[in-house]
Scaffold this motif. Structure first.
Motif, PDB file in Angstrom:
ATOM      1  N   ASP A 169       0.819  -1.220   0.000  1.00  0.00           N
ATOM      2  CA  ASP A 169       0.000   0.000   0.000  1.00  0.00           C
ATOM      3  C   ASP A 169       0.851   1.268   0.000  1.00  0.00           C
ATOM      4  OD1 ASP A 169       0.977  -0.313   2.547  1.00  0.00           O
ATOM      5  OD2 ASP A 169      -0.928   0.117   3.560  1.00  0.00           O
ATOM      6  N   LYS A 170       2.181   1.124   0.211  1.00  0.00           N
ATOM      7  CA  LYS A 170       3.062   2.293   0.220  1.00  0.00           C
ATOM      8  C   LYS A 170       4.160   2.229  -0.841  1.00  0.00           C
ATOM      9  CE  LYS A 170       1.293   4.615   3.662  1.00  0.00           C
ATOM     10  NZ  LYS A 170       0.681   5.949   3.420  1.00  0.00           N
ATOM     11  N   LEU A 171       4.245   1.140  -1.592  1.00  0.00           N
ATOM     12  CA  LEU A 171       5.386   0.917  -2.477  1.00  0.00           C
ATOM     13  C   LEU A 171       4.944   0.526  -3.878  1.00  0.00           C
ATOM     14  CD1 LEU A 171       8.418   0.444  -3.034  1.00  0.00           C
ATOM     15  CD2 LEU A 171       8.167  -1.811  -1.968  1.00  0.00           C
ATOM     16  N   ILE A 172       5.456   1.272  -4.857  1.00  0.00           N
ATOM     17  CA  ILE A 172       5.196   0.999  -6.272  1.00  0.00           C
ATOM     18  C   ILE A 172       6.524   0.766  -6.971  1.00  0.00           C
ATOM     19  CG2 ILE A 172       4.239   1.926  -8.433  1.00  0.00           C
ATOM     20  CD1 ILE A 172       2.433   3.733  -6.757  1.00  0.00           C
ATOM     21  N   ASP A 194       2.677  14.017 -13.085  1.00  0.00           N
ATOM     22  CA  ASP A 194       1.297  14.435 -12.772  1.00  0.00           C
ATOM     23  C   ASP A 194       0.420  13.218 -12.504  1.00  0.00           C
ATOM     24  OD1 ASP A 194       1.544  17.296 -13.080  1.00  0.00           O
ATOM     25  OD2 ASP A 194       1.668  16.973 -15.230  1.00  0.00           O
ATOM     26  N   HIS A 195       0.571  12.205 -13.364  1.00  0.00           N
ATOM     27  CA  HIS A 195      -0.230  10.992 -13.220  1.00  0.00           C
ATOM     28  C   HIS A 195       0.062  10.301 -11.890  1.00  0.00           C
ATOM     29  CE1 HIS A 195      -2.158   7.165 -14.358  1.00  0.00           C
ATOM     30  NE2 HIS A 195      -1.106   6.605 -13.759  1.00  0.00           N
ATOM     31  N   LEU A 196       1.344  10.161 -11.551  1.00  0.00           N
ATOM     32  CA  LEU A 196       1.708   9.479 -10.306  1.00  0.00           C
ATOM     33  C   LEU A 196       1.174  10.212  -9.084  1.00  0.00           C
ATOM     34  CD1 LEU A 196       5.395   8.450 -11.123  1.00  0.00           C
ATOM     35  CD2 LEU A 196       3.404   6.935 -10.961  1.00  0.00           C
ATOM     36  N   LYS A 197       1.199  11.532  -9.130  1.00  0.00           N
ATOM     37  CA  LYS A 197       0.690  12.326  -8.011  1.00  0.00           C
ATOM     38  C   LYS A 197      -0.829  12.222  -7.912  1.00  0.00           C
ATOM     39  CE  LYS A 197       1.129  15.470  -4.718  1.00  0.00           C
ATOM     40  NZ  LYS A 197       1.917  15.254  -3.503  1.00  0.00           N
ATOM     41  N   ARG A 198      -1.488  12.376  -9.049  1.00  0.00           N
ATOM     42  CA  ARG A 198      -2.954  12.433  -9.075  1.00  0.00           C
ATOM     43  C   ARG A 198      -3.590  11.061  -8.841  1.00  0.00           C
ATOM     44  NH1 ARG A 198      -3.237  14.153 -13.784  1.00  0.00           N
ATOM     45  NH2 ARG A 198      -3.677  12.170 -14.831  1.00  0.00           N
ATOM     46  N   GLU A 199      -3.085  10.046  -9.528  1.00  0.00           N
ATOM     47  CA  GLU A 199      -3.728   8.737  -9.501  1.00  0.00           C
ATOM     48  C   GLU A 199      -3.209   7.819  -8.393  1.00  0.00           C
ATOM     49  OE1 GLU A 199      -6.282   8.143 -11.396  1.00  0.00           O
ATOM     50  OE2 GLU A 199      -6.069  10.031 -12.508  1.00  0.00           O
ATOM     51  N   GLU A 200      -1.966   8.011  -7.960  1.00  0.00           N
ATOM     52  CA  GLU A 200      -1.372   7.072  -7.012  1.00  0.00           C
ATOM     53  C   GLU A 200      -0.915   7.714  -5.699  1.00  0.00           C
ATOM     54  OE1 GLU A 200      -1.684   4.067  -7.567  1.00  0.00           O
ATOM     55  OE2 GLU A 200      -2.005   3.922  -9.721  1.00  0.00           O
ATOM     56  N   ASP A 201      -1.084   9.012  -5.571  1.00  0.00           N
ATOM     57  CA  ASP A 201      -0.660   9.715  -4.350  1.00  0.00           C
ATOM     58  C   ASP A 201       0.822   9.466  -4.047  1.00  0.00           C
ATOM     59  OD1 ASP A 201      -0.940  11.325  -2.066  1.00  0.00           O
ATOM     60  OD2 ASP A 201      -1.341   9.577  -0.787  1.00  0.00           O
ATOM     61  N   VAL A 202       1.658   9.547  -5.081  1.00  0.00           N
ATOM     62  CA  VAL A 202       3.097   9.368  -4.912  1.00  0.00           C
ATOM     63  C   VAL A 202       3.694  10.636  -4.312  1.00  0.00           C
ATOM     64  CG1 VAL A 202       5.288   9.177  -6.184  1.00  0.00           C
ATOM     65  CG2 VAL A 202       3.404   7.616  -6.689  1.00  0.00           C
ATOM     66  N   GLY A 243       3.056   9.660   1.635  1.00  0.00           N
ATOM     67  CA  GLY A 243       2.455   9.162   0.406  1.00  0.00           C
ATOM     68  C   GLY A 243       3.232   7.957  -0.081  1.00  0.00           C
ATOM     69  N   LYS A 244       2.862   7.441  -1.238  1.00  0.00           N
ATOM     70  CA  LYS A 244       3.524   6.261  -1.775  1.00  0.00           C
ATOM     71  C   LYS A 244       4.917   6.598  -2.300  1.00  0.00           C
ATOM     72  CE  LYS A 244      -0.719   3.847  -3.240  1.00  0.00           C
ATOM     73  NZ  LYS A 244      -1.717   4.913  -3.187  1.00  0.00           N
ATOM     74  N   VAL A 245       5.755   5.567  -2.373  1.00  0.00           N
ATOM     75  CA  VAL A 245       7.095   5.695  -2.930  1.00  0.00           C
ATOM     76  C   VAL A 245       7.135   4.963  -4.268  1.00  0.00           C
ATOM     77  CG1 VAL A 245       9.565   5.393  -2.538  1.00  0.00           C
ATOM     78  CG2 VAL A 245       8.012   5.652  -0.578  1.00  0.00           C
ATOM     79  N   TYR A 246       7.571   5.657  -5.297  1.00  0.00           N
ATOM     80  CA  TYR A 246       7.706   5.059  -6.630  1.00  0.00           C
ATOM     81  C   TYR A 246       9.173   4.768  -6.882  1.00  0.00           C
ATOM     82  CZ  TYR A 246       7.031   4.338 -11.653  1.00  0.00           C
ATOM     83  OH  TYR A 246       6.983   3.792 -12.925  1.00  0.00           O
ATOM     84  N   VAL A 247       9.518   3.476  -6.954  1.00  0.00           N
ATOM     85  CA  VAL A 247      10.898   3.058  -7.189  1.00  0.00           C
ATOM     86  C   VAL A 247      11.016   2.619  -8.640  1.00  0.00           C
ATOM     87  CG1 VAL A 247      12.775   1.539  -6.485  1.00  0.00           C
ATOM     88  CG2 VAL A 247      11.058   2.257  -4.816  1.00  0.00           C
TER      89      VAL A 247
END
Length: 215
Positions: A31-34, A46-54, A120-124
């Motif tokens: 739930d916190k890691l992508i 923009d997409h990562l912020k808007r759709e995934e709360d990164v 928020g989520k972390v995008y690796v």
């Protein structure tokens, strides 16, 4: 650069393929890691912020990866700043298990710090999200989530088909246990060594993280 181009072309023929023309792709691991492929343009941020709360991006690419795919990293970093996303870099050489092994502790340290912040989520990501990025996510789950290496590996690869180097994670785990007086040379250990670690070994392995810069 030519060496890198040859390696990249070989990778394209592997079962796990990266299709740059299809754009960014990613998988929610927890739930916190992508874990995913490289953002290619500011709109991806923009997409990562808007759709995934990164709220954090951890980039494992070297400069030559970015140059090869003609990514305008400056514009991506600027968009991250605009959206208050923390952009971090922990470069590791693609197709190089030794580089991955040596870079894992700092990369996992940054990932653990970001997840602990809880904003928020972390995008690796690496380039394709098939090697370096999933390896960092697996190492994080192994070292910080109290599960063994095979379980972490299978859990991630069942969600995102990929081929991260398990031996590099085992090697990095071995390296972190630097204060263990009974440690044998890594090359002498059986193939399953350091796939599971006890609580005292886990504590021993976490000690070096205290002296690492978070990002």
């Amino acid at each position: 650069m030519e060496e890198y181009n040859i390696a990249m072309k070989k990778m394209m023929r592997n079962p796990y393929e990266y299709h740059h023309d299809l754009g960014m792709n990613y998988t929610l691991i927890t739930d916190k890691l992508i874990v995913g492929s490289q953002p290619q343009k500011p709109e991806d941020i923009d997409h990562l912020k808007r759709e995934e709360d990164v709220a954090y991006i951890l980039n494992l690419q070297q400069d030559r990866d970015i140059e090869y795919w003609e990514i305008d990293l400056k514009s991506i970093i600027k968009r991250c700043r605009d959206l208050e996303i923390r952009h971090m870099r922990r470069p590791a050489r693609d197709f190089d298990p030794d580089s991955l092994r040596s870079g894992l502790p700092k990369a996992v340290s940054s990932l653990e710090w970001a997840i602990s912040e809880g904003k928020g989520k972390v995008y690796v990501h690496c380039t394709a999200g098939l090697g370096r990025a999933p390896a960092v996510a697996i190492a994080y789950m192994f070292w910080f989530c109290d599960i063994d290496l095979n379980t972490a590996y299978n859990r991630l690869t069942s969600k995102r088909p990929c081929g991260p180097n398990k031996s590099a994670i085992r090697g990095a785990t071995y390296d972190l246990a630097e204060n263990d007086p009974w440690k044998e040379p890594f090359e002498n250990l059986p193939g399953h060594a350091f796939e599971g670690i006890s609580n005292w070994e886990r504590k021993l392995g976490k000690e070096p993280f205290e002296n690492l810069p978070m990002c």
